[in-house]
Design a protein around this motif. Structure first.
Motif, PDB file in Angstrom:
ATOM      1  N   ALA A   1      65.621  12.577  -2.759  1.00  0.00           N
ATOM      2  CA  ALA A   1      66.340  11.839  -3.794  1.00  0.00           C
ATOM      3  C   ALA A   1      67.810  11.695  -3.428  1.00  0.00           C
ATOM      4  O   ALA A   1      68.394  10.612  -3.579  1.00  0.00           O
ATOM      5  CB  ALA A   1      66.194  12.532  -5.146  1.00  0.00           C
ATOM      6  N   LYS A   2      68.412  12.761  -2.918  1.00  0.00           N
ATOM      7  CA  LYS A   2      69.821  12.714  -2.534  1.00  0.00           C
ATOM      8  C   LYS A   2      70.042  11.720  -1.401  1.00  0.00           C
ATOM      9  O   LYS A   2      70.959  10.898  -1.437  1.00  0.00           O
ATOM     10  CB  LYS A   2      70.303  14.106  -2.120  1.00  0.00           C
ATOM     11  N   VAL A   3      69.190  11.784  -0.376  1.00  0.00           N
ATOM     12  CA  VAL A   3      69.308  10.856   0.752  1.00  0.00           C
ATOM     13  C   VAL A   3      69.113   9.422   0.277  1.00  0.00           C
ATOM     14  O   VAL A   3      69.859   8.516   0.665  1.00  0.00           O
ATOM     15  CB  VAL A   3      68.300  11.212   1.871  1.00  0.00           C
ATOM     16  N   ALA A   4      68.121   9.197  -0.575  1.00  0.00           N
ATOM     17  CA  ALA A   4      67.867   7.844  -1.088  1.00  0.00           C
ATOM     18  C   ALA A   4      69.068   7.328  -1.872  1.00  0.00           C
ATOM     19  O   ALA A   4      69.476   6.165  -1.708  1.00  0.00           O
ATOM     20  CB  ALA A   4      66.616   7.845  -1.962  1.00  0.00           C
ATOM     21  N   GLU A   5      69.656   8.171  -2.704  1.00  0.00           N
ATOM     22  CA  GLU A   5      70.836   7.760  -3.476  1.00  0.00           C
ATOM     23  C   GLU A   5      71.994   7.396  -2.551  1.00  0.00           C
ATOM     24  O   GLU A   5      72.685   6.392  -2.768  1.00  0.00           O
ATOM     25  CB  GLU A   5      71.258   8.876  -4.428  1.00  0.00           C
ATOM     26  N   GLU A   6      72.197   8.183  -1.500  1.00  0.00           N
ATOM     27  CA  GLU A   6      73.268   7.901  -0.550  1.00  0.00           C
ATOM     28  C   GLU A   6      73.021   6.580   0.179  1.00  0.00           C
ATOM     29  O   GLU A   6      73.948   5.793   0.390  1.00  0.00           O
ATOM     30  CB  GLU A   6      73.406   9.053   0.445  1.00  0.00           C
ATOM     31  N   MET A   7      71.773   6.333   0.569  1.00  0.00           N
ATOM     32  CA  MET A   7      71.454   5.073   1.254  1.00  0.00           C
ATOM     33  C   MET A   7      71.689   3.891   0.329  1.00  0.00           C
ATOM     34  O   MET A   7      72.224   2.865   0.762  1.00  0.00           O
ATOM     35  CB  MET A   7      70.007   5.082   1.763  1.00  0.00           C
ATOM     36  N   VAL A   8      71.297   4.006  -0.929  1.00  0.00           N
ATOM     37  CA  VAL A   8      71.514   2.921  -1.886  1.00  0.00           C
ATOM     38  C   VAL A   8      73.001   2.654  -2.055  1.00  0.00           C
ATOM     39  O   VAL A   8      73.449   1.507  -2.037  1.00  0.00           O
ATOM     40  CB  VAL A   8      70.852   3.234  -3.248  1.00  0.00           C
ATOM     41  N   GLU A   9      73.784   3.717  -2.198  1.00  0.00           N
ATOM     42  CA  GLU A   9      75.229   3.558  -2.380  1.00  0.00           C
ATOM     43  C   GLU A   9      75.878   2.870  -1.189  1.00  0.00           C
ATOM     44  O   GLU A   9      76.752   2.028  -1.360  1.00  0.00           O
ATOM     45  CB  GLU A   9      75.893   4.924  -2.591  1.00  0.00           C
ATOM     46  N   GLU A  10      75.459   3.228   0.023  1.00  0.00           N
ATOM     47  CA  GLU A  10      76.091   2.688   1.222  1.00  0.00           C
ATOM     48  C   GLU A  10      75.522   1.342   1.665  1.00  0.00           C
ATOM     49  O   GLU A  10      76.257   0.511   2.200  1.00  0.00           O
ATOM     50  CB  GLU A  10      75.980   3.681   2.373  1.00  0.00           C
ATOM     51  N   HIS A  11      74.199   1.139   1.466  1.00  0.00           N
ATOM     52  CA  HIS A  11      73.565  -0.042   2.060  1.00  0.00           C
ATOM     53  C   HIS A  11      72.680  -0.844   1.110  1.00  0.00           C
ATOM     54  O   HIS A  11      72.100  -1.848   1.516  1.00  0.00           O
ATOM     55  CB  HIS A  11      72.745   0.374   3.283  1.00  0.00           C
ATOM     56  N   GLY A  12      72.517  -0.398  -0.110  1.00  0.00           N
ATOM     57  CA  GLY A  12      71.744  -1.148  -1.090  1.00  0.00           C
ATOM     58  C   GLY A  12      70.295  -0.710  -1.199  1.00  0.00           C
ATOM     59  O   GLY A  12      69.769   0.029  -0.358  1.00  0.00           O
ATOM     60  N   LYS A  13      69.663  -1.190  -2.281  1.00  0.00           N
ATOM     61  CA  LYS A  13      68.286  -0.814  -2.595  1.00  0.00           C
ATOM     62  C   LYS A  13      67.292  -1.264  -1.538  1.00  0.00           C
ATOM     63  O   LYS A  13      66.360  -0.535  -1.203  1.00  0.00           O
ATOM     64  CB  LYS A  13      67.859  -1.410  -3.934  1.00  0.00           C
TER      65      LYS A  13
END
Length: 59
Positions: free
Chosen positions: A20-32
């Motif tokens: 979940a943490k990694v997914a949230e970071e990816m969304v913040e930096e590069h989008g859904k």
């Protein structure tokens, strides 16, 4: 009444928290779209036993 989680369930829960943490970071930096695609690709690699270095891969 709640039951205590087994050691295996606790371990799995920690992995879900990390994912979940990694997914949230990816969304913040590069989008859904990027995050979803990366996670699907990772799942595919797991399913196809393609994790690890190229020398370790089973074909």
């Amino acid at each position: 009444m709640t039951q205590a989680l087994s050691a295996e369930e606790q371990s799995k829960d920690r992995y879900f928290q990390q994912l979940a943490k990694v997914a949230e970071e990816m969304v913040e930096e590069h989008g859904k779209d990027f995050a979803a695609g990366a996670l699907v690709l990772a799942a595919r690699w797991v399913a196809e036993n393609r994790l690890g270095t190229p020398e370790e891969l089973k074909h």
